[in-house]
Design a protein around this motif. Structure first.
Motif: not given
Length: 107
Positions: A42-44, A36-37, A10-12, A71-75
């Motif tokens: 994020a708001p619409e 991805t988290n 769910a974090y990838l 992946q760190y940054w996207t999470s």
């Protein structure tokens, strides 16, 4: 003994190959990783901040190999674009040769 670690899927962020226009009606490529988290959206209508990553080419290219640094940054809510600028390998001779004599100019 060997150890193993698991990452909650769910974090990838799964990379998506994108194309973008460059000079002289040419195209370059990037791997786009969306934020991805599982606990945050994020708001619409709001776009995420974007980190642009450049590989150490020209005899290299962006890869879809699991990169925990991305992946760190996207999470954390950032999008990442891992760019394959003109001259990167894996896109044919013409694409690779775009960089000849054009360091710092192409794409």
């Amino acid at each position: 003994s060997a150890t193993s670690s698991t990452v909650d899927e769910a974090y990838l962020s799964i990379p998506e190959r994108i194309e973008y226009p460059t000079e002289d009606d040419k195209t370059a490529f990037a791997m786009y990783y969306a934020p991805t988290n599982k606990y945050f959206q994020a708001p619409e209508g709001e776009l995420p901040p974007l980190l642009v990553k450049l590989h150490g080419g020209p005899t290299s290219n962006a890869s879809t190999t699991l990169r925990l640094d991305i992946q760190y940054w996207t999470s954390k809510g950032f999008a990442v674009a891992d760019v394959d600028y003109g001259g990167s390998t894996g896109f044919g001779r013409d694409f690779r040769n775009r960089l000849k004599g054009n360091w710092g100019i192409v794409d």
